[in-house]
Design an enzyme around this catalytic site. Sequence first.
Site, short mmCIF file in Angstrom:
data_model
loop_
_atom_site.label_atom_id
_atom_site.label_comp_id
_atom_site.label_asym_id
_atom_site.label_seq_id
_atom_site.Cartn_x
_atom_site.Cartn_y
_atom_site.Cartn_z
N HIS A 1 60.93 70.03 26.94
CA HIS A 1 60.35 68.76 26.54
C HIS A 1 58.94 68.96 25.97
O HIS A 1 57.97 68.43 26.48
CB HIS A 1 60.31 67.81 27.73
CG HIS A 1 61.65 67.27 28.11
ND1 HIS A 1 61.86 65.96 28.48
CD2 HIS A 1 62.86 67.86 28.18
CE1 HIS A 1 63.14 65.78 28.76
NE2 HIS A 1 63.76 66.93 28.60
N ASP B 1 53.53 61.07 22.75
CA ASP B 1 54.27 61.53 23.94
C ASP B 1 53.32 62.33 24.81
O ASP B 1 52.34 62.92 24.31
CB ASP B 1 55.47 62.39 23.52
CG ASP B 1 56.35 62.77 24.70
OD1 ASP B 1 56.61 61.90 25.55
OD2 ASP B 1 56.77 63.94 24.78
N ASP C 1 59.00 66.56 20.64
CA ASP C 1 59.59 65.27 21.03
C ASP C 1 59.09 64.15 20.13
O ASP C 1 59.84 63.24 19.78
CB ASP C 1 59.27 64.96 22.50
CG ASP C 1 60.11 65.79 23.46
OD1 ASP C 1 60.93 66.59 22.98
OD2 ASP C 1 59.95 65.62 24.68
N ASP D 1 58.92 72.80 39.45
CA ASP D 1 59.95 71.83 39.04
C ASP D 1 59.57 71.18 37.71
O ASP D 1 60.43 70.95 36.85
CB ASP D 1 60.13 70.75 40.10
CG ASP D 1 60.85 71.27 41.33
OD1 ASP D 1 61.42 72.37 41.25
OD2 ASP D 1 60.84 70.56 42.36
N GLU E 1 53.22 65.13 28.33
CA GLU E 1 53.86 65.92 29.37
C GLU E 1 52.91 65.95 30.56
O GLU E 1 51.69 65.92 30.38
CB GLU E 1 54.19 67.34 28.90
CG GLU E 1 55.14 67.40 27.72
CD GLU E 1 56.53 66.82 28.00
OE1 GLU E 1 56.88 66.67 29.18
OE2 GLU E 1 57.25 66.53 27.03
N HIS F 1 59.42 70.97 31.09
CA HIS F 1 58.68 71.03 29.82
C HIS F 1 58.26 72.44 29.41
O HIS F 1 57.76 72.63 28.29
CB HIS F 1 57.45 70.12 29.85
CG HIS F 1 56.60 70.22 31.09
ND1 HIS F 1 56.06 71.40 31.53
CD2 HIS F 1 56.21 69.26 31.97
CE1 HIS F 1 55.36 71.18 32.63
NE2 HIS F 1 55.44 69.89 32.92
#
Length: 224
Positions: free
Chosen positions: A151, A8, A156, A53, A10, A58
């Site tokens: 996140h 994963d 995750d 934002d 970010e 995350h």
Amino acid sequence: MTRAVLFDTETTGLDPLNGDRVIEVAAIELHNDLPTGKVFHTLIDPEREIPSDASRIHGITSADVAGKPKFAAIAADLLAFFGDAPLVAHNAAFDFGFLDAEFGRIGRPALDPARMIDTLALAKTRFPGMPNNLDALCRRFEIDLTARTTHNALLDCKLLADVYVELTGGRQRGFDLNADSAALALVEYRHDATRTPRRMAVNAAEAEAHAAFVAAIKAPVWQR
């Protein structure tokens, strides 16, 4: 055993073509779809500010990645961890797109799309028309979400590993082939000599119906 890597990322935003960058990568090694305990994880200096934002999603801010390695410094280790294994991700095209953009910036080739296993696509096939984001899948499979407040890529990955196992049918929850002999003894059948066998009464119509059913069976094993 079959090796795969679940991973994963970010990022600073949604589109690498608009200058968004990877700020965290996490990956978990799988053998036969089950985690082995081997993990790759790093924060990355994206060489730009992280918009507020994105940080709200995350939880990673520009201060968190200050002084962290740039992508060029971790690329070789990441590729070594990936090896030549299939690569599992949720909405995999997003993560592949960002990593490919990062590899392109440092003159490395893109990942082979044939290695992609998208758990979102698997979930949509199994649960068409239903929410299939990671939170929804964890709730559907009764996977604990209490630690997931943002996140985080490594968390995750760990949650997605459980989801992937459920999507692929690789493990039944609570089914342990290594149960000790004492536990198995609890379910061992024992004949009770004190019990009196009871004959089940069968009437003529039931006996005739059973005989007709048995006669219709082609090449029954008891006649071989």
